[in-house]
Motif scaffolding. Sequence first.
Motif, PDB file in Angstrom:
ATOM      1  N   ARG A   1       0.816  -1.213   0.000  1.00  0.00           N
ATOM      2  CA  ARG A   1       0.000   0.000   0.000  1.00  0.00           C
ATOM      3  C   ARG A   1       0.852   1.266   0.000  1.00  0.00           C
ATOM      4  NH1 ARG A   1      -5.023  -1.538   4.019  1.00  0.00           N
ATOM      5  NH2 ARG A   1      -5.766  -3.263   2.755  1.00  0.00           N
ATOM      6  N   GLY A   2       1.888   1.263  -0.802  1.00  0.00           N
ATOM      7  CA  GLY A   2       2.709   2.451  -0.983  1.00  0.00           C
ATOM      8  C   GLY A   2       3.874   2.600  -0.032  1.00  0.00           C
TER       9      GLY A   2
ATOM     10  N   ASP B   1      -0.403 -10.871   6.675  1.00  0.00           N
ATOM     11  CA  ASP B   1      -0.868 -10.697   5.294  1.00  0.00           C
ATOM     12  C   ASP B   1       0.132 -11.309   4.321  1.00  0.00           C
ATOM     13  OD1 ASP B   1      -3.076  -9.361   6.136  1.00  0.00           O
ATOM     14  OD2 ASP B   1      -2.385  -7.363   5.548  1.00  0.00           O
ATOM     15  N   GLU B   2      -0.388 -11.851   3.201  1.00  0.00           N
ATOM     16  CA  GLU B   2       0.462 -12.403   2.140  1.00  0.00           C
ATOM     17  C   GLU B   2       0.226 -11.631   0.858  1.00  0.00           C
ATOM     18  OE1 GLU B   2       0.392 -16.568   1.288  1.00  0.00           O
ATOM     19  OE2 GLU B   2       0.461 -17.131   3.400  1.00  0.00           O
ATOM     20  N   ARG B   3       1.286 -11.399   0.112  1.00  0.00           N
ATOM     21  CA  ARG B   3       1.206 -10.736  -1.188  1.00  0.00           C
ATOM     22  C   ARG B   3       2.225 -11.363  -2.118  1.00  0.00           C
ATOM     23  NH1 ARG B   3      -3.182  -8.632  -0.199  1.00  0.00           N
ATOM     24  NH2 ARG B   3      -3.451  -6.531   0.539  1.00  0.00           N
ATOM     25  N   THR B   4       1.901 -11.372  -3.408  1.00  0.00           N
ATOM     26  CA  THR B   4       2.849 -11.788  -4.432  1.00  0.00           C
ATOM     27  C   THR B   4       3.306 -10.532  -5.147  1.00  0.00           C
ATOM     28  OG1 THR B   4       1.764 -13.926  -4.666  1.00  0.00           O
ATOM     29  CG2 THR B   4       3.194 -13.233  -6.470  1.00  0.00           C
ATOM     30  N   LEU B   5       4.620 -10.294  -5.117  1.00  0.00           N
ATOM     31  CA  LEU B   5       5.182  -9.046  -5.628  1.00  0.00           C
ATOM     32  C   LEU B   5       6.320  -9.319  -6.594  1.00  0.00           C
ATOM     33  CD1 LEU B   5       5.489  -7.331  -2.143  1.00  0.00           C
ATOM     34  CD2 LEU B   5       3.718  -6.875  -3.826  1.00  0.00           C
ATOM     35  N   GLY B   6       6.574  -8.356  -7.464  1.00  0.00           N
ATOM     36  CA  GLY B   6       7.717  -8.420  -8.369  1.00  0.00           C
ATOM     37  C   GLY B   6       8.986  -8.021  -7.644  1.00  0.00           C
ATOM     38  N   ARG B   7      10.114  -8.240  -8.300  1.00  0.00           N
ATOM     39  CA  ARG B   7      11.412  -7.975  -7.679  1.00  0.00           C
ATOM     40  C   ARG B   7      11.607  -6.504  -7.345  1.00  0.00           C
ATOM     41  NH1 ARG B   7      15.142  -7.100  -5.043  1.00  0.00           N
ATOM     42  NH2 ARG B   7      17.193  -8.033  -5.097  1.00  0.00           N
ATOM     43  N   ASN B   8      11.000  -5.601  -8.107  1.00  0.00           N
ATOM     44  CA  ASN B   8      11.182  -4.176  -7.841  1.00  0.00           C
ATOM     45  C   ASN B   8      10.434  -3.718  -6.590  1.00  0.00           C
ATOM     46  OD1 ASN B   8       8.704  -4.521  -9.017  1.00  0.00           O
ATOM     47  ND2 ASN B   8       8.779  -2.654 -10.224  1.00  0.00           N
ATOM     48  N   SER B   9       9.543  -4.548  -6.060  1.00  0.00           N
ATOM     49  CA  SER B   9       8.802  -4.204  -4.839  1.00  0.00           C
ATOM     50  C   SER B   9       9.354  -4.911  -3.612  1.00  0.00           C
ATOM     51  CB  SER B   9       7.325  -4.567  -5.003  1.00  0.00           C
ATOM     52  OG  SER B   9       6.744  -3.800  -6.027  1.00  0.00           O
ATOM     53  N   VAL B  10      10.464  -5.625  -3.770  1.00  0.00           N
ATOM     54  CA  VAL B  10      11.051  -6.385  -2.663  1.00  0.00           C
ATOM     55  C   VAL B  10      12.549  -6.075  -2.613  1.00  0.00           C
ATOM     56  CG1 VAL B  10      11.500  -8.703  -1.783  1.00  0.00           C
ATOM     57  CG2 VAL B  10       9.383  -8.245  -2.994  1.00  0.00           C
ATOM     58  N   CYS B  11      13.056  -5.731  -1.423  1.00  0.00           N
ATOM     59  CA  CYS B  11      14.498  -5.536  -1.285  1.00  0.00           C
ATOM     60  C   CYS B  11      14.967  -6.150   0.031  1.00  0.00           C
ATOM     61  CB  CYS B  11      14.879  -4.061  -1.368  1.00  0.00           C
ATOM     62  SG  CYS B  11      14.156  -3.024  -0.123  1.00  0.00           S
TER      63      CYS B  11
END
Length: 150
Positions: A18-19, A94-104
């Motif tokens: 959420r940003g 909470d669970e989310r599936t995210l792309g690599r640019n949203s995970v560091c």
Amino acid sequence: MTDSNVLEIGTEVSAKYRGAFCEATIKAVKKLIKIRISWDKPLSGSATLTQDNVRGVLKVQNTIEGKKDGVWCPGTVLKITDASTYTVVFDDGDERTLGRNSVCPQGAKHFKEEWTLDHLPLTNPENFGTPVILDTKKKKKKKKKKKKKK
């Protein structure tokens, strides 16, 4: 980029939710590495291939072989991109599936876990310096106009 650059299951990360970036842990990884390759002579041009369609050491500017129309052809690596998707579990469940640019990956903590704001001088007003008081009255400066002599 090699397999070591893909984040592993169980890695603590900061993930966008959420940003804002929040603490989370990787639960599952759907690995996808894209390699941009420039074909060597006699071929020309370039193509984007998945890791399954290349062989050799994956490093930018390395010469590797890539599959083009079912035939292995030499080429030079231009760019390597991690297009994997990561399923993360946030601290609140909470669970989310995210792309690599949203995970560091999380870095080192910049504070000690046992410290709280109570230990900092912010809660003890005696440690403060003299307060800054803004002048609420604005002083207007009068501009004097100079008269021209003729």
